[in-house]
Write a protein that holds these residues in place. Structure first.
Motif, PDB file in Angstrom:
ATOM      1  N   ARG A 195       0.852  -1.184   0.000  1.00 47.97           N
ATOM      2  CA  ARG A 195       0.000   0.000   0.000  1.00 47.97           C
ATOM      3  C   ARG A 195       0.891   1.238   0.000  1.00 47.97           C
ATOM      4  O   ARG A 195       2.106   1.170   0.196  1.00 47.97           O
ATOM      5  N   SER A 245      -8.348   3.900  -3.541  1.00 46.75           N
ATOM      6  CA  SER A 245      -8.724   2.490  -3.529  1.00 46.75           C
ATOM      7  C   SER A 245      -7.453   1.646  -3.512  1.00 46.75           C
ATOM      8  O   SER A 245      -6.372   2.114  -3.895  1.00 46.75           O
ATOM      9  N   GLN A 246      -7.598   0.411  -3.068  1.00 42.38           N
ATOM     10  CA  GLN A 246      -6.420  -0.455  -2.972  1.00 42.38           C
ATOM     11  C   GLN A 246      -5.786  -0.671  -4.339  1.00 42.38           C
ATOM     12  O   GLN A 246      -4.562  -0.730  -4.468  1.00 42.38           O
ATOM     13  N   GLU A 270      -3.775   2.445  -5.207  1.00 40.12           N
ATOM     14  CA  GLU A 270      -2.543   2.472  -4.406  1.00 40.12           C
ATOM     15  C   GLU A 270      -1.504   1.508  -4.969  1.00 40.12           C
ATOM     16  O   GLU A 270      -0.315   1.837  -5.053  1.00 40.12           O
TER      17      GLU A 270
END
Length: 303
Positions: free
Chosen positions: A141, A171-172, A175
């Protein structure tokens, strides 16, 4: 005569002794070489066994992930079809209700039943996805970006990180895309610039977007390693307007650059990679609407 025989006997004894010593030394040397070769063969055997075991584990993991993807795809197709049925029923009920109000009540029951089945399928999809994510390695992240910079610093880069603007949550997937772009850019700087390369990583947060810039001085670092003065070297070379134009318009290609472009494009971003004559290399990724990116509009759907 006896003295001559004694001398010959002594010479023969010395010769035999020398031959024995030589034979012994050669035997020991051969034994040492044989033991080293045997040890090397054993090490290679163990390495092959470990590599084969790892290959089998990866193959099994790949098969498991492929199976999960097939399940997700099939359930997704079912859910899409069910949603289309719900929309058709709702539209039909809306038009028929004008002449027969009872149609709306009957259609509502059918729509509710279909929606419950669709929701169950979507929950199954999420279960499969969570199982796959649990089996896979946790993805990095943005909060671990400084750990990446520290690792690349230990590898030989002189990394400086600056950040402007107010950071917002991503959002993941977004990232991960930004993290991988920075990671690949730093890896390229280390590969082509080498030890001692100065790299500046800059994040500029706007109201709805993010700009990522990674600049390195790989050309100057290479000159320093050769014992040259990079400033004098740059002055001795003539850089024309065409050199600057080529650095801005030339399309840099390569597996790593292509992957970075694809990652940026997935979230509405544009990636540029270009050389800076006499200095090094620069990579910039501009995401104009990353804050509200939803895969379609890039706008705030909650507003």
């Amino acid at each position: 005569m006896n003295a001559w025989l004694d001398q010959n006997a002594q010479a023969v004894a010395i010769g035999l002794s020398g031959a024995f010593v030589l034979f012994f030394v050669l035997t020991v040397l051969f034994l040492v070489l044989w033991l080293r070769a045997a040890s090397g063969r054993r090490g290679q055997y163990y390495d092959r066994v470990a590599a084969e075991r790892q290959r089998l584990e990866l193959e099994v993991s790949l098969q498991e992930q492929s199976a999960r993807l097939r399940i997700v795809r099939e359930l997704h197709e079912v859910a899409v079809h069910s949603v289309s049925v719900i929309i058709s029923q709702a539209d039909g009920a809306r038009y028929a209700a004008a002449s027969d109000p009872g149609v709306a009540a009957r259609s509502a029951a059918v729509i509710a039943e279909t929606a419950r089945g669709t929701l169950a399928d979507l929950r199954r999809v999420m279960t499969v996805v969570r199982d796959g994510e649990a089996a896979a390695t946790p993805q990095p992240r943005l909060k671990t970006i400084r750990d990446l910079l520290a690792v690349m610093g230990e590898a030989g880069l002189n990394v400086t990180f600056v950040e402007h603007g107010e950071r917002f949550d991503l959002s993941q997937g977004a990232e991960l895309a930004v993290f991988r772009i920075v990671q690949e850019a730093l890896s390229n700087a280390l590969t082509y610039g080498g030890d001692g390369t100065d790299v500046k990583v800059a994040f500029t947060w706007t109201a709805e977007g993010l700009q990522v810039l990674v600049d390195d001085d790989g050309v100057r670092a290479a000159a320093k390693r050769q014992g040259l003065d990079p400033d004098k070297l740059a002055q001795s070379r003539t850089y024309t307007f065409q050199d600057d134009l080529n650095s801005l318009t030339e399309l840099v290609v390569g597996p790593g650059i292509t992957e970075m472009r694809e990652r940026a494009a997935l979230f509405g971003g544009i990636l540029n990679a270009y050389s800076v004559p006499g200095v090094g290399f620069s990579i910039s990724a501009v995401f104009p609407a990353l804050r509200y990116d939803n895969g379609v509009h890039g706008v705030n759907l909650d507003a």
